[in-house]
Scaffold this active site. Structure first.
Site, PDB file in Angstrom:
ATOM      1  CG  ASP A 109      -1.933   1.118   1.165  1.00 33.33           C
ATOM      2  OD1 ASP A 109      -2.180   1.638   0.067  1.00 33.33           O
ATOM      3  OD2 ASP A 109      -2.467   1.472   2.221  1.00 33.33           O
ATOM      4  CG  ASP A 313      -3.727   5.325  -3.353  1.00 29.47           C
ATOM      5  OD1 ASP A 313      -2.737   4.793  -2.813  1.00 29.47           O
ATOM      6  OD2 ASP A 313      -4.877   4.911  -3.216  1.00 29.47           O
TER       7      ASP A 313
END
Length: 428
Positions: A109, A313
């Site tokens: 992540d 992201d």
């Protein structure tokens, strides 16, 4: 659990040679990222269609938004740099922890920092069900508790100190159900390079979770944070990789994350934009000046200042923009498409049978113009339906992973830039 970035690799540790961090820095190394919907993932369901997998990713993307929302209802005293929706990222990564190494499969992540996994002793009443064996620190010769006097034992990850003076951590997620508590420790983390040589990284700080509960999935063993905060894997190996890493995303397919010299993005067609320093430090912030649709340039204004912050992201699927701006953008785009839009779950949808012709779209980051392909801003929802990747949100604007597909994207933490290079990522 959130997703710039959300991101795995196959290890054969007992039979591969291991190179030192210094050796890794000299030549660089690359590690496989497993897309959670690819055949290499334990989440892969062969009975699902690509459209069902995309819809699942869109649902994860919507859930992940709360991670970036500054107005989250979670108490600030309990929000850590690892506050993401559990199992919400699109990519997985395999690492090994300890000596001898124990392999774990974790969510990778770019929108969180702390590395953590479930550890023994952890009775069923205190840990979520996990398919793989839990890491047992007593069986590792390189496991060391992190002292409360260490500079690495600090908020927001630090929770308390044990009677023995060891650092305890606590992370709580924005779903308000999921959390991980345990000991902060240092350990040897081994990465399996795609070149066949494993890379051993000593004294990496990680969370050894002995009380973990919530909406975690038994198929994953924890989280590997790739954000920019101090506790992330990227920050901890910053010197080793000279502050450089890159990736090249393919939808519903595994890919690679490149470190060090392998992570340099250069050559024809490369454009670079400044990487901002913002709070929270975890996220990778860029400046978005405008988006052009055809010959119309739609400027972004933040207050009275040209340009606005946007987080890039890897774990978020769609691209989210402020509602008023998104509405204007989609209206302009619709006016340039000679086909009748249809009502759908998502913004601006067209029947493929109507043969819509899409205008050129360019993302104007500060000092960097990124020209998109139609597949970057329209997604195929079904056999005869495409819908825009642009969506609206009152929270932090996010540049999602569909828009990043087929670009080699390089992060230079030392030089404070993010670079984009059009690339056929399926051939990387």
């Amino acid at each position: 659990m959130a997703t710039f970035l959300s991101c795995a690799f196959i290890f054969f540790f007992l039979c591969l040679s291991v190179i030192s961090p210094a050796g890794a820095q000299t030549g660089g190394f690359s590690v496989e990222l497993i897309h959670r919907d690819s055949p290499k993932s334990p989440f892969y369901n062969p009975n699902e269609t690509p459209y069902q997998r995309l819809r699942n990713a869109l649902n994860r993307s919507a859930n992940r938004l709360s991670h970036f929302n500054k107005n989250s209802s979670v108490s600030s005293s309990k929000v850590s740099q690892a506050d993401i929706i559990p199992n919400g990222g699109d990519y997985l990564i395999r690492i090994s922890i300890g000596t001898p190494p124990v392999e774990i499969l974790a969510v990778a992540d770019t929108g969180s920092d702390l590395i953590w996994t479930q550890c023994q002793p952890c009775p069923p009443s205190q840990c979520y069900k996990q398919d793989n064996p839990l890491f047992d620190p007593q069986k590792s010769s390189t496991y060391k508790y992190l002292s409360c006097s260490s500079s690495q034992c600090a908020p927001p990850i630090k929770d308390s100190c044990s009677a023995e003076g060891n650092c305890k951590y606590s992370v709580r997620y924005v779903d308000q159900e999921s959390f991980s508590n345990g000991d902060l420790a240092t350990e040897t983390v081994t990465l399996g390079s795609t070149s066949g040589q494993a890379v051993a990284l000593p004294e990496i700080v990680f969370g050894c979770g002995t009380k973990n509960s919530g909406r975690f999935n038994s198929k994953t063993d924890g989280i590997v944070g790739l954000g920019e905060g101090d506790a992330s894997l990227i920050s901890q190996i910053r010197t080793t990789i000279a502050g450089k890493f890159s990736y090249c995303l393919v939808q519903q397919s595994s890919t690679k994350i490149n470190f060090g010299t392998n992570g340099i993005v250069s050559g024809s067609g490369v454009v670079s934009t400044p990487l901002l320093v913002k709070n929270p430090k975890t996220f990778y912030y860029l400046t978005l000046d405008a988006i052009s649709v055809g010959d119309q340039r739609l400027g972004v204004i933040s207050g009275s200042t040209p340009g606005g912050d946007i987080v890039i992201d890897s774990g978020t699927t769609l691209t989210y923009l402020p509602p008023a701006y998104a509405s204007t953008l989609l209206s302009v785009m619709s006016s340039m498409i000679a086909a009748q839009p249809v009502e759908g779950t998502y913004h601006l949808c067209y029947r493929i049978s109507s043969r819509p012709q899409f205008p050129e779209v360019t993302i104007h980051f500060r000092d960097a113009d990124v020209k998109l392909s139609p597949s970057n801003f329209f997604m195929k929802i079904s056999e005869d339906l495409v819908c825009s990747v642009f969506s609206a949100s009152n929270g932090t604007p996010i540049y999602g992973n569909i828009m990043q597909t087929n670009f080699l994207i390089g992060y230079d933490i030392e030089g404070r830039t993010v670079s984009f290079k059009p690339t056929d990522c399926s051939k990387q």
